[in-house]
Motif scaffolding. Structure first.
Motif, PDB file in Angstrom:
ATOM      1  N   LEU A 106       1.896  19.658  -6.128  1.00  0.00           N
ATOM      2  CA  LEU A 106       2.585  18.576  -6.183  1.00  0.00           C
ATOM      3  C   LEU A 106       2.487  16.960  -5.930  1.00  0.00           C
ATOM      4  CD1 LEU A 106       6.189  18.346  -5.467  1.00  0.00           C
ATOM      5  CD2 LEU A 106       5.514  18.193  -2.703  1.00  0.00           C
ATOM      6  N   ARG A 107       3.052  16.366  -7.017  1.00  0.00           N
ATOM      7  CA  ARG A 107       3.061  14.848  -6.852  1.00  0.00           C
ATOM      8  C   ARG A 107       4.019  13.870  -6.389  1.00  0.00           C
ATOM      9  NH1 ARG A 107      -1.741  11.411  -8.897  1.00  0.00           N
ATOM     10  NH2 ARG A 107      -0.971   9.173  -9.675  1.00  0.00           N
ATOM     11  N   ILE A 108       3.592  12.732  -5.541  1.00  0.00           N
ATOM     12  CA  ILE A 108       4.698  11.749  -5.303  1.00  0.00           C
ATOM     13  C   ILE A 108       4.293  10.315  -5.414  1.00  0.00           C
ATOM     14  CG2 ILE A 108       6.468  10.526  -3.613  1.00  0.00           C
ATOM     15  CD1 ILE A 108       4.816  14.652  -2.597  1.00  0.00           C
ATOM     16  N   ASP A 109       4.379   9.906  -7.015  1.00  0.00           N
ATOM     17  CA  ASP A 109       4.853   8.427  -6.740  1.00  0.00           C
ATOM     18  C   ASP A 109       5.091   7.655  -6.220  1.00  0.00           C
ATOM     19  OD1 ASP A 109       3.676   5.884  -8.582  1.00  0.00           O
ATOM     20  OD2 ASP A 109       2.629   6.568 -10.206  1.00  0.00           O
ATOM     21  N   PRO A 110       5.544   7.034  -4.973  1.00  0.00           N
ATOM     22  CA  PRO A 110       6.828   5.986  -4.665  1.00  0.00           C
ATOM     23  C   PRO A 110       6.509   5.223  -5.758  1.00  0.00           C
ATOM     24  CG  PRO A 110       5.215   6.626  -3.135  1.00  0.00           C
ATOM     25  CD  PRO A 110       4.124   7.246  -4.420  1.00  0.00           C
ATOM     26  N   ALA A 111       5.873   4.182  -6.158  1.00  0.00           N
ATOM     27  CA  ALA A 111       5.966   2.977  -6.869  1.00  0.00           C
ATOM     28  C   ALA A 111       6.945   3.652  -8.076  1.00  0.00           C
ATOM     29  CB  ALA A 111       5.066   2.644  -7.267  1.00  0.00           C
ATOM     30  N   ALA A 125       0.985  -1.195  -0.232  1.00  0.00           N
ATOM     31  CA  ALA A 125      -0.069   0.063  -0.031  1.00  0.00           C
ATOM     32  C   ALA A 125       1.096   1.050  -0.280  1.00  0.00           C
ATOM     33  CB  ALA A 125      -0.532   0.477   1.142  1.00  0.00           C
ATOM     34  N   VAL A 126       1.871   1.146   0.865  1.00  0.00           N
ATOM     35  CA  VAL A 126       2.914   2.159   0.843  1.00  0.00           C
ATOM     36  C   VAL A 126       3.363   2.804  -0.403  1.00  0.00           C
ATOM     37  CG1 VAL A 126       5.033   3.652   2.247  1.00  0.00           C
ATOM     38  CG2 VAL A 126       3.248   2.505   3.326  1.00  0.00           C
ATOM     39  N   LYS A 127       3.915   1.319  -1.243  1.00  0.00           N
ATOM     40  CA  LYS A 127       4.610   1.363  -1.885  1.00  0.00           C
ATOM     41  C   LYS A 127       3.585   2.269  -3.286  1.00  0.00           C
ATOM     42  CE  LYS A 127       8.489  -1.486  -1.341  1.00  0.00           C
ATOM     43  NZ  LYS A 127       9.633  -2.734  -1.839  1.00  0.00           N
ATOM     44  N   ASP A 128       2.936   1.670  -3.394  1.00  0.00           N
ATOM     45  CA  ASP A 128       1.733   2.050  -4.626  1.00  0.00           C
ATOM     46  C   ASP A 128       0.960   3.228  -4.632  1.00  0.00           C
ATOM     47  OD1 ASP A 128       3.116  -0.028  -6.047  1.00  0.00           O
ATOM     48  OD2 ASP A 128       1.740  -2.075  -5.033  1.00  0.00           O
ATOM     49  N   THR A 129       0.829   4.610  -3.144  1.00  0.00           N
ATOM     50  CA  THR A 129       0.294   4.989  -3.211  1.00  0.00           C
ATOM     51  C   THR A 129       0.644   6.047  -3.143  1.00  0.00           C
ATOM     52  OG1 THR A 129      -1.060   3.824  -1.443  1.00  0.00           O
ATOM     53  CG2 THR A 129      -1.025   6.275  -1.499  1.00  0.00           C
ATOM     54  N   ALA A 130      -0.616   6.795  -4.630  1.00  0.00           N
ATOM     55  CA  ALA A 130       0.326   8.195  -4.970  1.00  0.00           C
ATOM     56  C   ALA A 130      -0.031   9.310  -4.431  1.00  0.00           C
ATOM     57  CB  ALA A 130       0.048   8.224  -6.932  1.00  0.00           C
ATOM     58  N   LEU A 131       0.871  10.337  -3.720  1.00  0.00           N
ATOM     59  CA  LEU A 131       1.087  11.187  -3.504  1.00  0.00           C
ATOM     60  C   LEU A 131       0.474  12.652  -3.369  1.00  0.00           C
ATOM     61  CD1 LEU A 131       3.738  10.278  -0.174  1.00  0.00           C
ATOM     62  CD2 LEU A 131       1.013   9.378  -0.167  1.00  0.00           C
ATOM     63  N   SER A 132      -0.634  13.411  -3.386  1.00  0.00           N
ATOM     64  CA  SER A 132      -0.667  14.929  -3.427  1.00  0.00           C
ATOM     65  C   SER A 132      -0.734  15.616  -2.400  1.00  0.00           C
ATOM     66  CB  SER A 132      -1.681  14.832  -4.808  1.00  0.00           C
ATOM     67  OG  SER A 132      -1.962  13.883  -5.731  1.00  0.00           O
ATOM     68  N   VAL A 133       0.390  16.768  -3.020  1.00  0.00           N
ATOM     69  CA  VAL A 133      -0.145  18.284  -2.028  1.00  0.00           C
ATOM     70  C   VAL A 133      -0.389  19.441  -2.982  1.00  0.00           C
ATOM     71  CG1 VAL A 133       0.849  19.712   0.183  1.00  0.00           C
ATOM     72  CG2 VAL A 133       1.378  16.651  -0.571  1.00  0.00           C
ATOM     73  N   GLY A 134      -1.814  19.728  -3.088  1.00  0.00           N
ATOM     74  CA  GLY A 134      -1.813  20.424  -3.870  1.00  0.00           C
ATOM     75  C   GLY A 134      -1.104  19.507  -5.440  1.00  0.00           C
TER      76      GLY A 134
END
Length: 261
Positions: free
Chosen positions: A159-164, A148-157
């Motif tokens: 700004l997008r972070i894709d750990p996968a 779940a942690v590795k595959d979840t893309a994160l967005s703040v406004g």
């Protein structure tokens, strides 16, 4: 070891170190510093930047290229941000600007020596019973949590972070991040508006980056601001909460005033 071409300054540092019980070797130029580190492998190098034959930044660069892990505390009359960050980027562990407080210098020395001893000692492992207990509790959930942690893309406004995919973008524009920068950004993006202490961010880097000092987090934050902020000197996303740490926020939201230092 102290590398300092100013005789009075070198004598001052030597006397304070010896008063604390340390054995001190003093050299007067960069070449001599390299030769002595290679020959003696000191526990700590207190290194002036402006020296003849090879300056302090070149000394750090060469030592780290040779994979020598001696902790380095830089003393410099240069006070510009870029000069200081360059020294840390090259692998210095800490710095002090001249003129400096001898008492603070001794405190920095003790901290670096303590940290170096801890990293040299093998970490104590859990007992077999503890391993069994932890395994029983976590085995059923570990795979699900990690995925779940590795595959979840994160967005703040925007700004997008894709750990996968190990990708970062701002408003659709890709941003190149170092692994350390990415780890800090992903940690903070998982909990927007939470204030992270420098210590917590350092913990995220321990065991991941080879050379870590008290200023490491500040260096990463400064570089991240240059990459994700429209005006790095007036950050709107990656904010300093004075006296506490840093937080990542959506600049479209009205945020409380924060320092940009």
């Amino acid at each position: 070891m102290v590398a300092e071409d100013d005789a009075k300054q070198a004598e001052l540092v030597r006397r304070y170190l010896e008063h604390e019980g340390y054995t001190v070797t003093v050299v007067e130029d960069g070449r001599a510093a390299l030769d002595e580190v290679r020959r003696r492998e000191p526990d700590l190098l207190v290194l002036d930047v402006m020296m003849p034959r090879a300056d302090g930044l070149d000394v750090v660069r060469i030592l780290r290229a040779e994979r020598r892990e001696v902790p380095v505390l830089i003393l410099t009359a240069r006070s510009t941000e870029d000069d200081l960050l360059l020294g840390l980027d090259l692998g210095a562990d800490d710095y002090m600007t001249k003129p400096f407080s001898p008492r603070e210098l001794m405190a920095r020395v003790r901290t670096l020596l303590r940290r170096n001893r801890r990293s040299a000692d093998p970490a104590p492992g859990p007992t077999p019973a503890a391993v069994t207990a932890v395994t029983a509790v976590t085995a059923a959930t570990a795979a699900t949590t990690v995925t779940a942690v590795k595959d979840t893309a994160l967005s703040v406004g925007t700004l997008r972070i894709d750990p996968a995919r190990h990708e970062v973008s701002v408003a659709g524009t890709p941003v190149e991040c170092t692994p350390g920068e990415f780890r800090i950004l992903a940690l903070m993006a998982a909990e927007p508006d939470r204030v992270f202490t420098r210590q917590r961010l350092l913990e995220e880097l321990h065991g991941f980056e080879k050379y870590i000092g008290d200023r490491t987090v500040d260096v990463h934050v400064m570089h991240l601001r240059k990459k994700i902020e429209r005006v790095p000197r007036r950050p709107a996303r990656l904010l300093t909460v004075f006296g506490v740490g840093y937080k990542l926020t959506d600049p479209a939201k009205k945020a409380p005033r924060a320092s940009s230092s």
